[in-house]
Scaffold this motif. Structure first.
Motif, short mmCIF file in Angstrom:
data_model
loop_
_atom_site.label_atom_id
_atom_site.label_comp_id
_atom_site.label_asym_id
_atom_site.label_seq_id
_atom_site.Cartn_x
_atom_site.Cartn_y
_atom_site.Cartn_z
N ALA A 1 52.68 69.87 82.96
CA ALA A 1 53.76 70.61 83.62
C ALA A 1 53.25 71.93 84.16
CB ALA A 1 54.90 70.83 82.63
N LEU A 2 52.43 72.64 83.39
CA LEU A 2 51.86 73.90 83.87
C LEU A 2 50.96 73.64 85.07
CD1 LEU A 2 50.79 75.64 80.51
CD2 LEU A 2 52.87 76.04 81.85
N VAL B 1 52.87 69.11 78.25
CA VAL B 1 53.13 70.52 78.55
C VAL B 1 52.06 71.06 79.49
CG1 VAL B 1 53.34 72.83 77.56
CG2 VAL B 1 54.36 70.88 76.38
N TRP B 2 50.80 70.72 79.22
CA TRP B 2 49.71 71.16 80.09
C TRP B 2 49.90 70.59 81.50
CZ3 TRP B 2 45.66 74.42 78.79
CH2 TRP B 2 44.64 74.55 79.72
N GLU C 1 52.55 73.01 88.64
CA GLU C 1 53.06 74.17 89.37
C GLU C 1 52.00 75.25 89.54
OE1 GLU C 1 55.87 73.95 90.83
OE2 GLU C 1 56.30 72.03 89.89
N LEU D 1 50.06 76.85 87.38
CA LEU D 1 49.94 77.91 86.39
C LEU D 1 48.59 77.87 85.66
CD1 LEU D 1 53.55 77.96 84.96
CD2 LEU D 1 52.36 79.90 85.97
N VAL E 1 59.40 75.94 84.33
CA VAL E 1 58.03 76.05 84.85
C VAL E 1 58.03 76.65 86.25
CG1 VAL E 1 55.93 74.78 85.41
CG2 VAL E 1 57.29 74.10 83.47
N ARG E 2 58.96 76.22 87.08
CA ARG E 2 58.99 76.74 88.46
C ARG E 2 59.41 78.21 88.48
NH1 ARG E 2 60.98 71.66 92.25
NH2 ARG E 2 58.97 70.61 92.14
N ALA F 1 54.96 77.55 76.83
CA ALA F 1 54.18 76.33 76.69
C ALA F 1 53.85 76.06 75.23
CB ALA F 1 52.89 76.44 77.52
N PRO G 1 54.63 82.54 80.23
CA PRO G 1 54.26 81.14 80.48
C PRO G 1 53.53 80.50 79.29
CG PRO G 1 53.80 82.47 82.42
CD PRO G 1 54.18 83.42 81.34
N ALA H 1 56.33 80.09 87.43
CA ALA H 1 55.32 80.10 88.48
C ALA H 1 55.69 81.08 89.59
CB ALA H 1 55.15 78.70 89.05
N LEU I 1 58.53 70.79 78.62
CA LEU I 1 58.87 72.07 79.23
C LEU I 1 59.65 71.78 80.50
CD1 LEU I 1 58.39 75.10 78.80
CD2 LEU I 1 56.26 74.87 80.07
#
Length: 812
Positions: free
Chosen positions: A403-404, A400-401, A407, A409, A365-366, A350, A346, A369, A360
């Motif tokens: 997106a994490l 990007v952050w 989900e 992360l 991402v999913r 990223a 991950p 996760a 991303l």
């Protein structure tokens, strides 16, 4: 007739009042019930106005559109109505007999009277009208008129989607510019701000086009939460307002059964972020589909007529990092990636996305996760470096952050993040919530890394300096405790943990002192000097102070504040003991180094040794590939040695994490250079030692054209320039840092071949590199070169400054 209408109006008003004051029924059920009640009332009005008989319901239809058409009627919502007619019906009297009772009730009414053709024409000319008609719902009159118009409008929308969707996207962007981000505003507009109800409606319109669809998980719940907040706001204020003003937030929270205004805002912010993230993903997919349609060639039949699109080749996949590739403008997982076996993936994905300036992908991402195993504690060195690379990417870090975070992360990697996530700041100076402020501080810190010797500590401190908010008491004191645990979890050593704890504890010290204390008072300077301990910590704290202020908002940073801070730090630096930098080249060689040096002196060729760097994994196995290798190279000293060796490593796609260059005479017949490298592969396996040695030998004898080979590689796999990094900076360290050499400090954004280019720039100045210390801290290279002139001694001050200037120009 009049008595009957008055009776209906009175009955509706009473029933509506009961519905709005029933505490047991709220949220979606109340909105649906209010819409159904209003439907029955309007249908009765329209039916009475049309009169009895077989023609009473023919030739006209009453439609609800917009939010009312979706059956989502808030207490003070407008009634959006369209009276549709076939052109032959006497419609004016019918309209008056429907509109006037609505006005008499004090309800806001948005109405129009049109034929189906006029309605389609209005939709074609006005995007807002078209969006409203997409949610059209029959209330009374001829159902065939309603269904015919709905089908026609929907078909028009799908046919015109390639032209209308970009216009809708532009409308959403313009609205966001005007209203701001709902998830960061202290007084947000629940409807118009980015991430609000308008954006949720736009996502429904995109889905209706069949061109793309929004990620649906959590989206409906987020929309319902914003509608619930708006319902409570309408009831508390008695007005049709969408702005959640400060003075009304406690009452709205109480109406929703929430603890306080902060809990309300946090819930609203979380909902808005879900909608905003879904919007970003959806509009990105719309753009991809439209670009693919525009570029798709069509086959030509025998008579020149199109016969459908030609088969398309598979999308190109360009490697970005181990397990990560670029495809169609997004960072996605490689086909060979194994997220269920790679806890670092991950962060690798990223960092690669942010460094390339790419989003991303949602699917990636999913998948991460769902499948990625927990990160070992403490983190492997690779994971820590990747986090720093992500934070050091500047503005590209933010999406990007997000997106994490969407989900889950981020909180999985940093559990303490949960307390600051979506936490509002009750301070008008702050532009963002606590968590976004921390990310913005890291973004600002990325632009200040050239000022400090430890950019890794600066970036980490920026990300964590307010981590204590959300805990009782002083957030700096709480943050100091938390950051000790977080820093150790990330894998920092004890000394670095102490420095980070000090930075977090005192992150307000400099700005508070500079703006609130007398700098001419010796005790002021003594107090600050005692707190910061040394000049390296002082420079970190000064950079953190600036990054924090810039991330807070325009009111927190100014020329005046900057001058006060510079004055304070200058005085404190003068008061501190400035210890000496360690001078490379003084240490004695190890037995292995001496053996390699003797062999290199005897054979005249490069001699190397490779040793895997390992540390225990989560299952007791060793992670050789993750930590890379240590490469020890011995070769007779010569001009341009650093550039040649670094160029060969770059050709083999090896990233230099750290390096040490020394030279000595092992047998009394000439200097032998010892280069100790810590390297890792960009992606793929590490190269074979025999191939590496052969290319080094060719580079040293001049038969390998490194420049041409590097140019070929860049042409084959062009790097995305998605981030704007600060320019490189080359400075001359203070003279006392070395008695026998001039120390040049180079700080630059890390990139393939950077050390090779630095070596070339140094060689072009005519100086000799006596020793060097190379380090890569996240996204930054922080290198120190001990250089001497032709006489073998330190350079004169003017000459040293000129060499620094030439090297900096060469790197630019």
């Amino acid at each position: 007739m009049t008595d009957s209408v008055d009776e209906q109006d009175g009955s509706y008003a009473a029933a509506r009042l009961r519905l709005l004051t029933q505490e047991a029924e709220s949220g979606p059920p109340r909105r649906a019930a209010l819409a159904a009640l209003t439907d029955r009332w309007l249908a009765a009005l329209a039916g009475a106005a049309a009169g009895p008989g077989p023609g009473g319901g023919q030739g006209w239809a009453l439609l609800a559109v917009g939010g009312y058409g979706r059956g989502e009627l808030s207490p003070r919502s407008d009634l959006d109505l369209v009276l549709l007619h076939d052109g032959a019906t006497e419609i004016a009297a019918l309209a008056d007999r429907v509109w006037y009772p609505v006005w008499d009730q004090g309800l806001a009414l948005d109405h129009s009277v049109r034929t189906p053709a006029e309605a389609r024409k209005a939709a074609g000319e006005d995007l807002k009208v078209q969006l409203g008609l997409l949610d059209a719902r029959h209330i009374a009159g001829d159902p065939a008129l309603t269904s015919g118009l709905r089908s026609a409008v929907l078909a028009d929308w799908r046919n015109q989607a390639p032209a209308r969707l970009p216009a809708l996207h532009e409308m959403c962007q313009e609205r966001a510019e005007r209203q701001g981000e709902l998830s960061y505003l202290l007084e947000p507009d629940l409807k118009e701000a980015r991430g609000g109800l308008r954006d949720a409606t736009a996502l429904r319109a995109v889905a209706a086009s069949w061109l793309a669809d929004a990620p649906r998980e959590g989206l409906e719940r987020a929309r319902a939460q914003l509608l619930d907040a708006r319902d409570a706001l309408h009831l508390v204020t008695g007005r049709a307002t969408d702005r959640l003003a400060l003075q009304e937030q406690d009452q709205v929270a109480a109406a929703l059964g929430l603890l306080d205004a902060d809990t309300l805002l946090r819930q609203v912010y979380e909902a808005a972020r879900r909608i905003a993230y879904a919007s970003d993903v959806t509009w990105r997919e719309v753009g991809r589909v439209l670009r693919a349609r525009q570029s798709r060639p069509r086959r030509r039949g025998l008579l020149g007529r199109g016969r459908g699109p030609m088969p398309q080749p598979a999308p190109e996949r360009v490697p970005l990092a181990e397990g990560v590739v670029e495809q169609e403008g997004e960072a996605v997982l490689a086909l060979t990636a194994k997220p269920d076996r790679d806890p670092v993936l991950p962060l690798r994905a990223a960092a690669a996305a942010a460094q390339a300036g790419l989003p991303l992908s949602l699917h990636a991402v999913r998948r991460l996760a769902a499948a990625a195993p927990p990160m070992p504690v403490p983190w492997p060195a690779e994971a820590r470096e990747l986090l720093l690379s992500l934070l050091g990417s500047g503005e590209a870090t933010v999406p990007v952050w997000e997106a994490l975070e969407a989900e889950g992360l981020v909180t999985r990697l940093l559990p303490d993040w949960e307390r600051v996530r979506c936490r509002p700041q009750r301070n008008a100076v702050h532009r963002f919530t606590v968590d976004r402020h921390l990310v913005e501080a890291a973004v600002q810190a990325a632009g200040l890394t050239r000022r400090v010797g430890r950019p890794d500590l600066l970036l980490t401190a920026a990300l964590l300096h307010d981590i204590g908010k959300g805990w009782p008491g002083d957030h700096s004191e709480a943050g100091e405790i938390i950051v000790r645990d977080v820093a150790a979890r990330i894998g920092f050593g004890p000394a670095d943990v102490e420095t980070l704890a000090l930075l977090v504890r005192h992150h307000l010290l400099l700005i508070d002192t500079a703006t609130r204390r007398d700098l001419d008072d010796p005790e002021t300077i003594r107090t600050v000097a005692a707190a910061v301990r040394d000049t390296s910590t002082l420079e970190l704290l000064a950079a953190l102070t600036e990054a924090d202020a810039l991330a807070t908002g325009p009111a927190a940073w100014s020329t005046w504040r900057a001058s006060l801070l510079a004055d304070l730090t200058g005085r404190v630096a003068d008061a501190l003991d400035t210890g000496e930098l360690p001078d490379s080249g003084d240490g004695e060689p190890t037995a292995e180094e001496e053996r390699l040096a003797i062999e290199a002196a005897r054979t005249g060729g490069p001699v190397l040794a490779l040793r895997a760097r390992t540390e225990p994994g989560t299952d007791g196995e060793e992670q050789d590939r993750k930590l890379g290798v240590e490469l020890l190279l011995a070769v007779p000293d010569r001009p341009g040695l650093v550039a040649q060796a670094a160029g060969v490593l770059a050709l083999h796609r090896l990233t230099v994490r750290a390096a040490d260059l020394r030279s000595f005479d092992p047998v009394g017949e000439g200097q032998v250079a010892l280069l100790g490298w810590r390297v890792s592969a960009e992606y793929g396996a590490l190269p074979e030692a025999t191939r590496l040695r052969a290319d080094l030998a060719r580079a040293f004898d001049g038969s390998l054209d490194i420049e041409a080979r590097l140019a070929e590689r860049e042409a084959a796999y062009p790097r995305r320039r998605g981030i704007t990094a600060p320019p490189p900076r080359v400075t001359v360290a203070p003279g006392h840092t070395s008695q026998t050499a001039t120390v040049l400090e180079v700080r630059a954004h890390d990139a393939p071949g950077l050390l090779h280019r630095i070596g070339l720039a140094l060689a072009a100045t005519g100086v000799t590199v006596r020793s060097a210390r190379i380090s890569t801290l996240g996204a930054d290279a922080v290198d120190a070169f001990y250089v001497v002139g032709k006489d073998g001694g330190a350079l004169p001050s003017a000459r040293a400054a000129e060499v620094a200037r030439q090297v900096e120009e060469g790197l630019r």
